[in-house]
Design an enzyme around this catalytic site. Sequence first.
Site, PDB file in Angstrom:
ATOM      1  N   GLY A 171     -18.454   7.324 -59.483  1.00  0.00           N
ATOM      2  CA  GLY A 171     -17.851   7.156 -60.795  1.00  0.00           C
ATOM      3  C   GLY A 171     -17.905   8.461 -61.559  1.00  0.00           C
ATOM      4  O   GLY A 171     -17.936   9.545 -60.977  1.00  0.00           O
ATOM      5  N   CYS A 172     -17.945   8.360 -62.859  1.00  0.00           N
ATOM      6  CA  CYS A 172     -17.966   9.543 -63.720  1.00  0.00           C
ATOM      7  C   CYS A 172     -19.203  10.385 -63.416  1.00  0.00           C
ATOM      8  O   CYS A 172     -20.325   9.878 -63.382  1.00  0.00           O
ATOM      9  CB  CYS A 172     -17.973   9.120 -65.183  1.00  0.00           C
ATOM     10  SG  CYS A 172     -18.069  10.504 -66.325  1.00  0.00           S
ATOM     11  N   PHE A 173     -18.999  11.668 -63.205  1.00  0.00           N
ATOM     12  CA  PHE A 173     -20.115  12.527 -62.822  1.00  0.00           C
ATOM     13  C   PHE A 173     -21.125  12.751 -63.938  1.00  0.00           C
ATOM     14  O   PHE A 173     -22.252  13.137 -63.686  1.00  0.00           O
ATOM     15  CB  PHE A 173     -19.660  13.845 -62.214  1.00  0.00           C
ATOM     16  CG  PHE A 173     -18.566  14.617 -62.906  1.00  0.00           C
ATOM     17  CD1 PHE A 173     -18.340  14.580 -64.263  1.00  0.00           C
ATOM     18  CD2 PHE A 173     -17.740  15.428 -62.132  1.00  0.00           C
ATOM     19  CE1 PHE A 173     -17.331  15.321 -64.863  1.00  0.00           C
ATOM     20  CE2 PHE A 173     -16.722  16.187 -62.725  1.00  0.00           C
ATOM     21  CZ  PHE A 173     -16.525  16.126 -64.095  1.00  0.00           C
TER      22      PHE A 173
END
Length: 184
Positions: free
Chosen positions: A18-20
């Site tokens: 997902g979002c880093f």
Amino acid sequence: MTEQLNKEALQKTTLAGGCFWCIESAFNCVKGIISATSGYMGGDSTEPTYKEICTGNSGHAEVVQLTFDSEVISYGEILEIFFSLHNPTQLNRQGNDIGSQYRSEIFTHDSQQQVLALAMLEEITEQKLFDQPVVTKVSPAVIFYCGEDYHQEYFKNNPENQYCQAVVSPKLAKFRKTFIAKLK
């Protein structure tokens, strides 16, 4: 007195979940993690940008590349943390973040990592740790493209950001409670 770092114990792994921003902020708190760098891996274009990644057309995933001291934290422990930080049953998404750039993927840097990652996926599946099938891919690491400077330590530098407050902060709080013994 500062301990000497055994450079032979240093390893890299690259994780997409997902979002880093969330993955990076959590791993930056973990003992044995030397660095956690947000970036991109697994796509076709060279020199990808965040703007390009966000289209979902580049084939890259948002990733965090970890450099870790294997004498302090094992690869298996890193994977255990990774699977607690995201939902590995969501194909090409994490919550409201939708697109192949948000996929769940483990990019292995050697054959031992590949064996361990596949074994952990098998164990998770056999133990039915998730209600849905795990869709995490295991792939050999390819070229890592470092994300733009403003993405590095994003949560630390932007804690009031709306996304950070709504998504990253609650995940990080849960992570800290679960892995308190592993925190720096």
